[in-house]
Design a protein around this motif. Sequence first.
Motif, PDB file in Angstrom:
ATOM      1  N   THR A 257      -6.541   9.636   4.660  1.00 25.22           N
ATOM      2  CA  THR A 257      -5.492   8.707   4.242  1.00 25.22           C
ATOM      3  C   THR A 257      -5.348   7.593   5.260  1.00 25.22           C
ATOM      4  OG1 THR A 257      -4.358  10.584   3.218  1.00 25.22           O
ATOM      5  CG2 THR A 257      -3.124   8.544   3.448  1.00 25.22           C
ATOM      6  N   TYR A 258      -5.398   6.382   4.761  1.00 25.98           N
ATOM      7  CA  TYR A 258      -5.226   5.193   5.594  1.00 25.98           C
ATOM      8  C   TYR A 258      -3.824   5.202   6.178  1.00 25.98           C
ATOM      9  CZ  TYR A 258      -5.711   0.131   6.628  1.00 25.98           C
ATOM     10  OH  TYR A 258      -5.786  -1.105   7.223  1.00 25.98           O
ATOM     11  N   ILE A 259      -3.703   4.737   7.394  1.00 27.12           N
ATOM     12  CA  ILE A 259      -2.422   4.800   8.103  1.00 27.12           C
ATOM     13  C   ILE A 259      -1.334   4.003   7.401  1.00 27.12           C
ATOM     14  CG2 ILE A 259      -2.862   2.839   9.638  1.00 27.12           C
ATOM     15  CD1 ILE A 259      -1.655   4.669  11.909  1.00 27.12           C
ATOM     16  N   ASN A 260      -1.713   3.071   6.524  1.00 28.35           N
ATOM     17  CA  ASN A 260      -0.740   2.271   5.779  1.00 28.35           C
ATOM     18  C   ASN A 260      -0.142   3.075   4.629  1.00 28.35           C
ATOM     19  OD1 ASN A 260      -2.309   0.473   7.357  1.00 28.35           O
ATOM     20  ND2 ASN A 260      -1.799  -1.225   6.016  1.00 28.35           N
ATOM     21  N   CYS A 261       0.656   4.063   4.966  1.00 27.71           N
ATOM     22  CA  CYS A 261       1.310   4.924   3.978  1.00 27.71           C
ATOM     23  C   CYS A 261       2.548   5.525   4.622  1.00 27.71           C
ATOM     24  CB  CYS A 261       0.359   6.030   3.499  1.00 27.71           C
ATOM     25  SG  CYS A 261      -0.116   7.209   4.787  1.00 27.71           S
ATOM     26  N   SER A 262       3.378   6.140   3.820  1.00 29.40           N
ATOM     27  CA  SER A 262       4.614   6.725   4.336  1.00 29.40           C
ATOM     28  C   SER A 262       4.344   7.990   5.143  1.00 29.40           C
ATOM     29  CB  SER A 262       5.551   7.064   3.175  1.00 29.40           C
ATOM     30  OG  SER A 262       4.985   8.112   2.391  1.00 29.40           O
ATOM     31  N   ALA A 263       5.329   8.394   5.933  1.00 29.24           N
ATOM     32  CA  ALA A 263       5.219   9.650   6.683  1.00 29.24           C
ATOM     33  C   ALA A 263       5.071  10.827   5.729  1.00 29.24           C
ATOM     34  CB  ALA A 263       6.446   9.834   7.572  1.00 29.24           C
ATOM     35  N   ALA A 264       5.732  10.764   4.571  1.00 29.85           N
ATOM     36  CA  ALA A 264       5.642  11.857   3.605  1.00 29.85           C
ATOM     37  C   ALA A 264       4.233  11.998   3.052  1.00 29.85           C
ATOM     38  CB  ALA A 264       6.636  11.622   2.468  1.00 29.85           C
ATOM     39  N   VAL A 265       3.530  10.878   2.844  1.00 27.59           N
ATOM     40  CA  VAL A 265       2.137  10.945   2.388  1.00 27.59           C
ATOM     41  C   VAL A 265       1.239  11.432   3.514  1.00 27.59           C
ATOM     42  CG1 VAL A 265       0.165   9.528   1.654  1.00 27.59           C
ATOM     43  CG2 VAL A 265       2.373   9.289   0.501  1.00 27.59           C
ATOM     44  N   LYS A 266       1.509  10.997   4.722  1.00 23.27           N
ATOM     45  CA  LYS A 266       0.737  11.512   5.863  1.00 23.27           C
ATOM     46  C   LYS A 266       0.855  13.032   5.934  1.00 23.27           C
ATOM     47  CE  LYS A 266       0.965   7.422   8.898  1.00 23.27           C
ATOM     48  NZ  LYS A 266       1.587   6.450   7.985  1.00 23.27           N
ATOM     49  N   ALA A 267       2.036  13.534   5.648  1.00 22.07           N
ATOM     50  CA  ALA A 267       2.261  14.984   5.718  1.00 22.07           C
ATOM     51  C   ALA A 267       1.434  15.743   4.688  1.00 22.07           C
ATOM     52  CB  ALA A 267       3.750  15.281   5.521  1.00 22.07           C
ATOM     53  N   HIS A 268       0.975  15.062   3.629  1.00 19.77           N
ATOM     54  CA  HIS A 268       0.140  15.686   2.603  1.00 19.77           C
ATOM     55  C   HIS A 268      -1.355  15.441   2.865  1.00 19.77           C
ATOM     56  CE1 HIS A 268       3.392  16.998   0.047  1.00 19.77           C
ATOM     57  NE2 HIS A 268       3.883  15.775  -0.063  1.00 19.77           N
ATOM     58  N   SER A 269      -1.690  14.900   4.024  1.00 14.65           N
ATOM     59  CA  SER A 269      -3.059  14.472   4.307  1.00 14.65           C
ATOM     60  C   SER A 269      -3.739  15.401   5.310  1.00 14.65           C
ATOM     61  CB  SER A 269      -3.052  13.041   4.839  1.00 14.65           C
ATOM     62  OG  SER A 269      -2.376  12.169   3.949  1.00 14.65           O
ATOM     63  N   ASP A 270      -5.063  15.335   5.337  1.00 12.35           N
ATOM     64  CA  ASP A 270      -5.837  16.124   6.300  1.00 12.35           C
ATOM     65  C   ASP A 270      -6.167  15.323   7.553  1.00 12.35           C
ATOM     66  OD1 ASP A 270      -6.298  18.670   4.798  1.00 12.35           O
ATOM     67  OD2 ASP A 270      -7.193  17.282   3.369  1.00 12.35           O
ATOM     68  N   ILE A 271      -6.570  14.064   7.362  1.00 12.41           N
ATOM     69  CA  ILE A 271      -6.914  13.197   8.485  1.00 12.41           C
ATOM     70  C   ILE A 271      -6.407  11.798   8.160  1.00 12.41           C
ATOM     71  CG2 ILE A 271      -8.748  12.324   9.996  1.00 12.41           C
ATOM     72  CD1 ILE A 271     -10.574  14.536   8.821  1.00 12.41           C
ATOM     73  N   ILE A 272      -5.724  11.187   9.100  1.00 12.10           N
ATOM     74  CA  ILE A 272      -5.338   9.788   8.970  1.00 12.10           C
ATOM     75  C   ILE A 272      -6.469   8.946   9.551  1.00 12.10           C
ATOM     76  CG2 ILE A 272      -3.649   8.029   9.652  1.00 12.10           C
ATOM     77  CD1 ILE A 272      -2.617  10.161   7.674  1.00 12.10           C
ATOM     78  N   VAL A 273      -6.708   7.792   8.952  1.00 16.68           N
ATOM     79  CA  VAL A 273      -7.724   6.886   9.487  1.00 16.68           C
ATOM     80  C   VAL A 273      -7.132   5.490   9.625  1.00 16.68           C
ATOM     81  CG1 VAL A 273      -9.645   8.203   8.512  1.00 16.68           C
ATOM     82  CG2 VAL A 273      -8.677   6.299   7.206  1.00 16.68           C
ATOM     83  N   THR A 274      -7.717   4.727  10.511  1.00 25.52           N
ATOM     84  CA  THR A 274      -7.468   3.294  10.605  1.00 25.52           C
ATOM     85  C   THR A 274      -8.741   2.585  10.168  1.00 25.52           C
ATOM     86  OG1 THR A 274      -8.229   3.166  12.890  1.00 25.52           O
ATOM     87  CG2 THR A 274      -5.876   3.609  12.538  1.00 25.52           C
TER      88      THR A 274
ATOM     89  N   LEU B  84       0.831  -1.205   0.000  1.00 25.02           N
ATOM     90  CA  LEU B  84       0.000   0.000   0.000  1.00 25.02           C
ATOM     91  C   LEU B  84       0.866   1.255   0.000  1.00 25.02           C
ATOM     92  CD1 LEU B  84      -2.912  -1.026   2.373  1.00 25.02           C
ATOM     93  CD2 LEU B  84      -3.121  -0.297  -0.004  1.00 25.02           C
ATOM     94  N   GLU B  85       1.908   1.251   0.838  1.00 27.89           N
ATOM     95  CA  GLU B  85       2.830   2.388   0.848  1.00 27.89           C
ATOM     96  C   GLU B  85       3.480   2.557  -0.518  1.00 27.89           C
ATOM     97  OE1 GLU B  85       7.072   3.747   2.848  1.00 27.89           O
ATOM     98  OE2 GLU B  85       5.857   2.257   3.887  1.00 27.89           O
ATOM     99  N   ASP B  86       3.914   1.440  -1.106  1.00 27.74           N
ATOM    100  CA  ASP B  86       4.578   1.505  -2.409  1.00 27.74           C
ATOM    101  C   ASP B  86       3.650   2.031  -3.500  1.00 27.74           C
ATOM    102  OD1 ASP B  86       6.823   0.472  -1.197  1.00 27.74           O
ATOM    103  OD2 ASP B  86       6.519  -1.573  -1.943  1.00 27.74           O
ATOM    104  N   SER B  87       2.349   1.775  -3.350  1.00 29.02           N
ATOM    105  CA  SER B  87       1.392   2.173  -4.388  1.00 29.02           C
ATOM    106  C   SER B  87       1.116   3.667  -4.394  1.00 29.02           C
ATOM    107  CB  SER B  87       0.069   1.418  -4.187  1.00 29.02           C
ATOM    108  OG  SER B  87      -0.696   1.985  -3.128  1.00 29.02           O
ATOM    109  N   CYS B  88       1.598   4.375  -3.377  1.00 30.63           N
ATOM    110  CA  CYS B  88       1.250   5.793  -3.231  1.00 30.63           C
ATOM    111  C   CYS B  88       2.506   6.624  -2.985  1.00 30.63           C
ATOM    112  CB  CYS B  88       0.248   5.952  -2.079  1.00 30.63           C
ATOM    113  SG  CYS B  88      -0.534   7.573  -1.969  1.00 30.63           S
ATOM    114  N   PRO B  89       3.321   6.866  -4.019  1.00 28.70           N
ATOM    115  CA  PRO B  89       4.508   7.708  -3.853  1.00 28.70           C
ATOM    116  C   PRO B  89       4.101   9.129  -3.463  1.00 28.70           C
ATOM    117  CG  PRO B  89       4.594   6.479  -5.926  1.00 28.70           C
ATOM    118  CD  PRO B  89       3.213   6.327  -5.385  1.00 28.70           C
TER     119      PRO B  89
END
Length: 333
Positions: free
Chosen positions: A118-135, A95-100
């Motif tokens: 953004t689902y928590i299964n992503c890189s820190a850099a993608v989290k930084a581009h997100s509004d809310i992380i979800v599980t 999942l992380e690999d699918s979302c550079p």
Amino acid sequence: MNALTQSLAGLDLRAEIDRLRKEKNAVILAHYYQVPEIQDLADFVGDSLDLSRKAAETSADVIAFCGVRFMAEVAKILSPQKTVVLPDMAAGCSLEDSCPPEQFARFRAAHPDHIALTYINCSAAVKAHSDIIVTSSSAEKILSQIPMDQKIIFAPDKNLGAYFNRITGRDMLLWPGACIVHEAFSETELLKLKAQYPGAPVAAHPECPAYILDHADQVGSTRAILDFALSSPAQTIIVATEPHIIHQMEKAAPHKTFIGAPGADGNCNCNMCPYMAMNSIEKLYLALRDLSPRIEMDEATRLAAKRPLDRMLEMASATVGKGDLGQHPPSGD
């Protein structure tokens, strides 16, 4: 691995890990998808966010995260003052690999009227581009607090996003990522298994495609699947997620039979996460001994990634951080 195992021949690795745990004032975390021998020596076994929050509450100086890279990153985001090691830095996530992050940033820019869940299964850099992380356990509660007319990007798991679209009536814009483990389940083989064990309920993770979820009696996070397996009166349960979670089920309910949902070849071996399997007891020993490989993160990225995590905790605190299996109290706690 053969050379690594040979180089450590003669060492009692469990005893050495216990020694280093005390010497380094370390806490060892293991995700449910780790092999049984790692689960059994961990201080805590659980879901990824649960584990990071539990580690943050300890006075440990070192976090050894037996999981995958994005999980260890979350531990670093929540515990910047602690040293976080991952037994194998190559342990990534499909999942992380699918979302550079660069592609995700461009996608966000192309849809300025959308917010990003953004689902928590992503890189820190993608989290930084997100509004809310979800599980998987918090997403529905968070969505219930967002107006229906608010446009939403859901990334990176298209199956998880489609599931929440179905149960909430949303029309979120889905990033086209998927988990290779949960995509490997076969509907045909699952139906054969259900015919072989009539009446056996199916517990499935919402990362599975809809054609698997349509046959599930319980859909939920790894912890929710575990809870269902233990509370259900059924004596035989079919489990549609990474099969190493069955270890905890068998420990807690040895009188029940748990069967991993099959892949296209009729068995569950193809559904074992190859990234989780990169960790080993030998690599855990070396990570504790050498305090390497370490998760490093610049402060700007950490703070940017922490904001959407904090937002999730504000909106859905009752649904996350529950259900860790504590086993060995960490030194100094």
